[in-house]
Scaffold this motif. Sequence first.
Motif, PDB file in Angstrom:
ATOM      1  N   GLY A 114       0.806  -1.208   0.000  1.00 51.82           N
ATOM      2  CA  GLY A 114       0.000   0.000   0.000  1.00 51.82           C
ATOM      3  C   GLY A 114       0.841   1.261   0.000  1.00 51.82           C
ATOM      4  N   THR A 128      -4.450   2.314   9.705  1.00 49.47           N
ATOM      5  CA  THR A 128      -4.489   1.809   8.330  1.00 49.47           C
ATOM      6  C   THR A 128      -3.856   0.421   8.262  1.00 49.47           C
ATOM      7  OG1 THR A 128      -4.402   4.046   7.443  1.00 49.47           O
ATOM      8  CG2 THR A 128      -3.788   2.264   5.946  1.00 49.47           C
ATOM      9  N   LYS A 131      -6.124  -2.263   9.776  1.00 48.36           N
ATOM     10  CA  LYS A 131      -7.256  -2.638   8.930  1.00 48.36           C
ATOM     11  C   LYS A 131      -6.876  -3.647   7.855  1.00 48.36           C
ATOM     12  CE  LYS A 131      -9.714   1.743   9.382  1.00 48.36           C
ATOM     13  NZ  LYS A 131     -10.127   2.969   8.685  1.00 48.36           N
ATOM     14  N   THR A 132      -5.600  -3.680   7.496  1.00 47.06           N
ATOM     15  CA  THR A 132      -5.198  -4.527   6.375  1.00 47.06           C
ATOM     16  C   THR A 132      -4.511  -5.818   6.795  1.00 47.06           C
ATOM     17  OG1 THR A 132      -3.068  -3.413   6.182  1.00 47.06           O
ATOM     18  CG2 THR A 132      -4.882  -2.521   4.865  1.00 47.06           C
TER      19      THR A 132
END
Length: 149
Positions: A114, A128, A131-132
């Motif tokens: 990302g 972030t 969440k991944t």
Amino acid sequence: MHTPGQTIKVLGTSFNVTAYNGEPDRTTLVEGKVELSLPDGSNKQFLKPNQQATIRGRTITIADVESSGYISWKEGTFNFSDESLEIILNQVARWYAIDVEFEDANLKKLKFEGIIPRYENLDTLLKTLEKTGDVRFQRKGKLLLVRKK
């Protein structure tokens, strides 16, 4: 140019070098030509655009890469492509001046991909990443604890 693990000869080019303690030295070529070798001059290699040399000890490995991800710092972003959480958090720790501690060493091997703005608040960046993946973070002052979700 010299790092502890390599000698680099620039031949009219654009490239990026990372050389941090505890991580392999990496030279990524964007355009032009780079010649590199071990500090004693042995194992001379030439890089073509979109290639990366990774030096571990006395071994140089050349791989094809998308070079734009390795110069993303110039654009103000972290750009990770199948990168380990350990390498990602090493970069984050240097940028935000924090220390990182892993609850489980296996978490270091988790892979992420990302693009995240470097100028984001650290908590936003960590949310972030949470969440991944299968990881959660806890901050205690300048210490970041990394735990399994």
